[in-house]
Scaffold this active site. Structure first.
Site, PDB file in Angstrom:
ATOM      1  N   CYS A  53      -6.557 -10.919   5.799  1.00 35.37           N
ATOM      2  CA  CYS A  53      -5.668  -9.761   5.819  1.00 35.37           C
ATOM      3  C   CYS A  53      -5.946  -8.949   7.075  1.00 35.37           C
ATOM      4  CB  CYS A  53      -5.906  -8.914   4.566  1.00 35.37           C
ATOM      5  SG  CYS A  53      -4.926  -7.386   4.551  1.00 35.37           S
ATOM      6  N   CYS A  56      -7.451  -5.245   5.718  1.00 37.37           N
ATOM      7  CA  CYS A  56      -8.769  -5.100   5.075  1.00 37.37           C
ATOM      8  C   CYS A  56      -9.724  -6.263   5.310  1.00 37.37           C
ATOM      9  CB  CYS A  56      -8.625  -4.824   3.589  1.00 37.37           C
ATOM     10  SG  CYS A  56      -8.211  -6.287   2.588  1.00 37.37           S
ATOM     11  N   CYS A 105      -5.971  -4.678  -0.799  1.00 38.71           N
ATOM     12  CA  CYS A 105      -5.422  -3.445  -0.208  1.00 38.71           C
ATOM     13  C   CYS A 105      -3.926  -3.267  -0.452  1.00 38.71           C
ATOM     14  CB  CYS A 105      -5.740  -3.375   1.283  1.00 38.71           C
ATOM     15  SG  CYS A 105      -4.832  -4.566   2.294  1.00 38.71           S
ATOM     16  N   CYS A 125       4.961 -18.087   2.907  1.00 34.54           N
ATOM     17  CA  CYS A 125       5.562 -17.824   4.210  1.00 34.54           C
ATOM     18  C   CYS A 125       5.067 -16.451   4.679  1.00 34.54           C
ATOM     19  CB  CYS A 125       7.079 -17.862   4.035  1.00 34.54           C
ATOM     20  SG  CYS A 125       8.009 -18.021   5.535  1.00 34.54           S
TER      21      CYS A 125
END
Length: 154
Positions: A53, A56, A105, A125
Site C-alpha cells: 500500500c 501505509c 488504512c 486491477c
C-alpha cells in the site's frame, strides 16, 4: 492470520502519511479515483518483489501473482494475504463492481473482477499510484511500526 499488524493508523500517523502523497496519489487513494490506463509506473514492472500500500506500507500483492491482463492497469490473481485486502460493493458510475481497499488504512486500490486466470479466476486491477514496490532481498519495512515511530499498539 497475517503476521502484519492490521491496526489502522492513528490520526497523527495518518496525517503524516497523507502529507507525503502527491496530488494524484491523494485523488486515487483517498477519493477513490482512477489513473489513466497504460500509464502507471508498475504496469510493465517485471522485477520480483512485493507490492505494498502506497499510504501505509501493508504488503498487498506478490510479483509472482502479477499477470498481463491487457486492461492497462497492473493486475494480480491473488493477494499477498486475503486479510490485507478489503472488498466493498461499488455501485458508482452506473455499474456494480467490487472495490478493493487496503484492509489497514482503507485506501482505494482498484477493483476485483471474476475474469482472471486460475487458480483464483480473479483479476485484481490496481492503480499504480496506490502501490509501492519492495524488490526481493529488501526488508518489508512497516512505516507505522518502525522502532521509535508513533506506532501505538503493536
Amino acid at each position: 492470520m497475517s503476521r502484519f499488524d492490521l491496526t489502522p493508523p492513528t490520526p497523527s500517523q495518518r496525517d503524516a502519511l497523507v502529507a507525503g502523497l502527491s496530488p494524484d496519489e491523494r485523488r486515487v487513494l483517498l477519493q477513490h479515483g482512477t489513473e489513466a490506463p497504460f500509464c502507471g509506473v508498475f504496469l510493465d514492472n517485471k522485477r520480483e518483489g512485493t507490492y505494498c500500500c502506497r499510504l501505509c506500507g501493508l504488503p498487498l500483492f506478490r510479483s509472482s501473482t502479477k499477470f498481463d491482463s491487457g486492461t492497462g492497469w497492473p493486475s494480480f490473481f491473488a493477494p499477498y494475504d486475503e486479510s490485507h485486502v478489503g472488498r466493498i460493493r461499488d455501485t458508482s458510475h452506473g455499474m456494480i463492481r467490487t472495490e478493493i481497499v487496503c484492509a489497514r488504512c482503507g485506501s482505494h486500490l482498484g477493483h476485483v473482477f471474476p475474469d482472471g486466470p486460475p487458480p483464483t479466476h480473479e483479476r485484481h486491477c490496481l492503480n499504480s499510484v496506490s502501490l509501492a514496490f519492495v524488490e526481493d532481498g529488501h526488508d518489508l519495512t512497516d512505516p507505522l511500526h518502525r522502532a521509535g515511530a508513533d506506532a501505538g499498539p503493536a
